[in-house]
Each structure stands twice: as C-alpha cells, then as structure tokens.
Design an enzyme around this catalytic site. Structure first.
Site, short mmCIF file in Angstrom:
data_model
loop_
_atom_site.label_atom_id
_atom_site.label_comp_id
_atom_site.label_asym_id
_atom_site.label_seq_id
_atom_site.Cartn_x
_atom_site.Cartn_y
_atom_site.Cartn_z
N TYR A 1 43.08 47.77 56.24
CA TYR A 1 42.48 48.84 55.45
C TYR A 1 42.70 50.16 56.20
O TYR A 1 43.01 51.18 55.59
CB TYR A 1 40.98 48.58 55.26
N ASN B 1 39.45 48.38 41.16
CA ASN B 1 40.69 48.32 40.38
C ASN B 1 41.23 46.90 40.23
O ASN B 1 41.56 46.25 41.21
CB ASN B 1 41.73 49.19 41.08
N CYS C 1 46.81 44.00 46.23
CA CYS C 1 45.71 44.33 47.12
C CYS C 1 45.30 43.16 48.01
O CYS C 1 44.53 43.33 48.94
CB CYS C 1 44.51 44.84 46.31
N HIS C 2 45.85 41.97 47.72
CA HIS C 2 45.51 40.81 48.56
C HIS C 2 46.22 40.90 49.91
O HIS C 2 45.96 40.14 50.81
CB HIS C 2 45.89 39.53 47.83
N GLU D 1 52.85 33.30 50.41
CA GLU D 1 53.82 34.34 50.78
C GLU D 1 54.26 34.23 52.23
O GLU D 1 55.17 34.92 52.67
CB GLU D 1 53.21 35.73 50.54
#
Length: 83
Positions: A22, A45, A52-53, A79
């Site tokens: 962040y 959002n 955003c993960h 991923e």
DNA sequence: CATTTGACGCCAA
DNA sequence: TTTGGCGCCAAAT
C-alpha cells in the site's frame, strides 16, 4: 486528477505475479504518506479490471480484500506471487 | 463543513 | 514474535 484515479492507474500497471505494498502504491502516486488512504480507496471500488489483490501490506501479510481474504490469497497463489 | 473510520506503516516494550 | 500506540490521509457519514 483525483487521488482515487491516480491510485487506480498505478494498480492497473501491476503485472501478474508481482505485488506492491500500500505504501509503495501511495509513493508512486505522489503521496508518500497516504498508504492508509490507498486501502480506503481500493475498498470502495469493485472494478475487477483493477488487480487490487496485488496490493499487500509492507510486512508481507496480505491486508484485506473486498471479495474475501481467501480469494485474494488464492489469486496470488495462482499467479505465483506467493511461495 | 466537522467527525469518524480504517484493505497502512513504523517503532518501542 | 506479539502488542500497543501514534501519525498519516482520503472517503464516508
């Protein structure tokens, strides 16, 4: 531009298998001390086009996720951003 | 417009 | 390695 849009632009550029904290996102957006505000924005959002993960805490823990922390963990694992 | 809230970050015990 | 506390900032109320 707004703080929000800046944050989204940054997050959209995070490649698969890569994670940013962040604080890093805040810094890249030009707001070095707004790490907390970044979470506040991502939280409101639900746009799936924004990965955003891939945004986690500076200490290595995942932080939170609007669709469930388990989903976030699983996505990152798929991923290859974990292990 | 004033307060509260919280997907943070850092440091001292 | 855990807790607790404080500073920080934008969004929500």
């Amino acid at each position: 531009m707004t703080f929000k849009s800046d944050i989204f632009e940054i997050v959209k550029t995070i490649p698969e298998g890569r994670t940013l904290t962040y604080g890093e996102v805040a810094r890249l957006a030009g707001h070095p001390r707004a790490a907390r505000a970044v979470g506040a924005v991502l939280k409101t959002n639900f746009n799936l086009e924004i990965p955003c993960h891939r945004v986690i805490k500076a200490d290595g823990t995942l932080g939170g996720y609007n669709r469930g922390i388990e989903q976030k963990k699983e996505k990152l694992r798929l991923e290859g951003a974990l292990d």
